[in-house]
Design an enzyme around this catalytic site. Structure first.
Site, PDB file in Angstrom:
ATOM      1  N   GLU A 515      11.851  27.824  42.859  1.00  0.00           N
ATOM      2  CA  GLU A 515      11.078  27.578  42.434  1.00  0.00           C
ATOM      3  C   GLU A 515      10.512  28.570  41.358  1.00  0.00           C
ATOM      4  O   GLU A 515       9.873  28.721  40.718  1.00  0.00           O
ATOM      5  CB  GLU A 515       9.382  27.098  43.363  1.00  0.00           C
ATOM      6  CG  GLU A 515      10.131  26.386  45.085  1.00  0.00           C
ATOM      7  CD  GLU A 515      10.478  24.656  44.176  1.00  0.00           C
ATOM      8  OE1 GLU A 515      10.486  24.883  42.915  1.00  0.00           O
ATOM      9  OE2 GLU A 515      11.191  24.342  44.665  1.00  0.00           O
ATOM     10  N   ASP A 579      18.354  26.547  41.282  1.00  0.00           N
ATOM     11  CA  ASP A 579      19.318  26.462  42.034  1.00  0.00           C
ATOM     12  C   ASP A 579      20.218  28.103  42.176  1.00  0.00           C
ATOM     13  O   ASP A 579      20.196  29.421  42.926  1.00  0.00           O
ATOM     14  CB  ASP A 579      20.809  25.732  42.094  1.00  0.00           C
ATOM     15  CG  ASP A 579      19.880  24.181  42.603  1.00  0.00           C
ATOM     16  OD1 ASP A 579      19.082  24.709  43.235  1.00  0.00           O
ATOM     17  OD2 ASP A 579      20.585  23.538  42.678  1.00  0.00           O
TER      18      ASP A 579
HETATM   19 ZN   LIG Z   1      13.946  22.330  41.136  1.00  0.00          ZN
END
Ligand SMILES: [Zn+2]
Length: 674
Positions: A515, A579
């Protein structure tokens, strides 16, 4: 707009409760080892190594399009919501108002017998309104009315932050009005897409037949729906373009928006919708509203009535008698997602209650499950991840000092929201009756529609949540510059207080890192610390960023998830970047916390345990249909790509598992942004 969620929103419902795991249950890594396939070389296919046995043992059940580690928790934990709702549904006089609302909403939804007996009665007056339209100018008022009861006809109208003045909320009009998942479904020329279109027209026709139309009329009606939707789809932006903020920001005055579609009276629309007056509106896709104008010109009033009727019945199909529910499932559940059977009714009704009265149900959920301890420990991990991302930015070789300084400013300005809202949404004005499921739905949607419109012209409320507390997901909001972690995700296997740091940093630590990285992905980097669309990069650093993310685009575009269906590297670029950055800084935070101990637990070093914990979050079986749907519409890559795509870029992974150059999990042109 520009809220980047952690998980795919497709398939498995996104809800679970914060139940403590039964004490007899093995810890995640122990049952993790049982899930692995150690006959596979981790350097050949890490996902298979981490998840192989689990994948073999856990095919998707008939009522699921996908089945993963999340789903296991979901099934176990939705039982908690079930308990809350069943208890709330019994009409005891001692129920508090919030309990009564969620209980009655759920009870009305559950009473299938009464729903079947009522037939189409609950939407009769709405159908009559559409039939009674006298001329095309009257469409504006009717569409406003339909929007007010949650029917997504033709376009969407709401409020949103001004991209260039993020403290202010302005009106917002956007494309919409399609029954298929995305505009590309109307135009793609391959055989699969053509088949999905043919089946969609059949589905619309069958819904009209269920409403009592003779077969020939129903078929003609379905053709009309397809023609109108295709016409407005032609003016719609594709999903990749919609990731570019400059393509969905067109601030206009009333004259400007009216000029786009002279045949549609905005004045009448705003009057009928009850919108507050305003000076500025963001028309996200102006070309779409030009297409709307052409469509109003080109189709007859009778054809528009057919389209609106379809949009109405489609939007409430799930709460109509059984044949409608089944037919709706046949297309959207079976044909589009590959699911074989409908989920039990109580699961669906629990999900609808979450969708319509989410902060009422969520409040009860939090009372039952979420403790202060969870919040404190999460905040501590957020701090560790923020420190790691700061170090990462500091140490970048490709970014110059001035941009680094701005990036760090932005990082330090990110606000953290953990668990649930400080102030619960007040639904007390929504009338919920135990014998009126469709009406409850209309009234809940009406509340939400006006809640959004009432923000227009006001300063933004930064405390608001876009996800309900039981949601197993998280998001970064670029216009708010905040990260949000609902209570539902703060539990095993993401976060387990009995586990060591390695396991938790590979789980929730990676989610937090993901995030935070969204603030610096191809989308997020275009917004400043206050959430304004403003370029704070030096031109050279911006160019280098673009070069580096192009590597990620190319890497992920190579993943083929079903014959002929590849991951769309541009659509998934922000998520893949997050990621990659997320796992890298999670590892940095782990090393910061425990040092380079190398000490093995259960046969694995801390680094190996962290990578396994990360990999096993994604153990999942998904049906071919839903994978095809995902790569066309979802900004998240499917699980295998989410795992292998990241580790093959990481020398730290290769070192942890002693991989050698030339092996599949060792990319010769490893991508590295954050
Ligand atoms: Zn995301």
């Amino acid at each position: 707009m520009f809220k980047s969620a952690f998980l795919s929103l497709l398939g498995a419902a996104a809800m679970l409760a914060q139940t403590p795991a039964p004490t007899a249950q093995p810890s995640p890594l122990e049952f993790g080892v049982a899930n692995m396939d150690t006959s596979v070389d981790p350097c050949a296919d890490f996902y298979q190594y981490a998840c192989g046995t689990w994948l073999k043992k856990n095919p998707a059940p008939p009522d699921q399009a996908r089945w993963g580690r999340f789903s296991e928790m979901e099934e176990r934990n939705r039982d908690v919501l079930h308990g809350i709702l069943e208890e709330a549904a019994s009409p005891s006089p001692s129920r508090d108002p919030v309990t009564r609302q969620i209980g009655d909403y759920y009870a009305a939804c559950m009473d299938e017998k009464a729903i079947d007996a009522r037939g189409l009665k609950p939407i009769e007056s709405e159908l009559a309104r559409i039939r009674g339209l006298k001329n095309k100018p009257a469409l504006a008022g009717e569409i406003a009315h339909l929007h007010g009861i949650g029917v997504g006809a033709l376009f969407s109208f709401s409020s949103g932050q001004d991209f260039k003045n993020s403290d202010q909320v302005i009106a917002q009009a956007d494309q919409g009005g399609l029954g298929m998942p995305d505009r590309d479904y109307y135009f793609k020329e391959d055989a699969k897409s053509a088949e999905l279109r043919a089946r969609y027209v059949e589905h619309v026709g069958r819904m009209f037949e269920l409403m009592g139309e003779p077969a020939a009329q129903a078929k003609a009606g379905a053709d009309t729906v397809m023609k109108i939707e295709t016409a407005i789809a032609r003016g719609s932006l594709d999903l990749v373009s919609r990731r570019d903020p400059s393509k969905v920001y067109h601030k206009l005055g009333m004259a400007g928006v009216q000029a786009l579609s002279p045949l549609f009276s905005w004045k009448e629309y705003l009057r009928a919708s009850g919108s507050p007056e305003f000076q500025s509106i963001n028309v996200a896709s102006p070309d779409f509203f030009k297409a709307v104008n052409s469509a109003i010109r080109d189709f007859t009033l009778a054809q528009w009535k057919t389209y609106l009727t379809w949009q109405l019945v489609h939007s409430v199909a799930r709460l109509l008698p059984t044949p409608f529910v089944q037919e709706n499932f046949n297309y959207f559940g079976k044909t589009l997602s590959g699911t074989e059977t409908l989920r039990p009714r109580w699961k669906r009704c629990a999900d609808y209650t979450d969708a319509k009265l989410g902060e009422a149900l969520g409040r009860k959920f939090v009372e039952k499950t979420f403790g202060e301890e969870g919040k404190e420990r999460t905040l501590k991990m957020v701090a560790a991840l923020e420190t790691a991302l700061g170090q990462d930015i500091d140490g970048l070789t490709w970014m110059t000092g001035p941009t680094k300084q701005k990036a760090l400013e932005k990082l330090h300005a990110i606000a953290n929201k953990i668990g649930y809202p400080d102030k619960w949404r007040d639904y007390s004005s929504v009338v919920i009756q135990p014998d009126d499921p469709v009406g409850n739905n209309f009234r809940a949607d009406n509340f939400e529609f006006h809640r959004e419109l009432n923000k227009i012209g006001k300063p933004v409320d930064r405390a608001e949540w876009e996800m309900t507390p039981p949601t197993v997901n998280a998001y970064y909001d670029a216009l708010m510059n905040n990260i949000n972690f609902p209570a539902g995700i703060l539990q095993p296997p993401f976060f387990d207080k009995r586990e060591d740091d390695a396991v938790n940093f590979g789980g929730i630590g990676m989610v937090i890192g993901h995030e935070l990285t969204h603030g610096f992905d191809d989308e997020g980097r275009q917004f400043d610390p206050q959430g304004n669309l403003k370029d704070w990069w030096t031109p050279e650093d911006g160019k280098e960023f673009e070069r580096r993310v192009a590597c990620i685009d190319q890497e992920y575009s190579k993943f083929e998830v079903a014959p002929g269906a590849h991951v769309n590297g541009k659509l998934t670029l922000g998520e893949n970047t997050a990621d990659n950055g997320g796992l890298r800084i999670a590892l940095m935070a782990l090393v910061n916390t425990i040092g380079n101990t190398g000490e093995k637990t259960g046969g694995f070093t801390p680094e190996q345990r962290m990578f396994l914990s990360f990999g096993q979050i994604w153990c999942e079986n998904a049906r071919e249909e839903v994978l095809r749907l995902q790569v066309q519409t979802d900004p998240h890559s499917p699980s295998r790509a989410r795992v292998n795509g990241v580790v093959q870029n990481m020398p730290e992974f290769q070192k942890a598992f002693s991989c050698k150059a030339g092996q599949p999990m060792v990319s010769a042109d490893a991508c590295h942004v954050w």
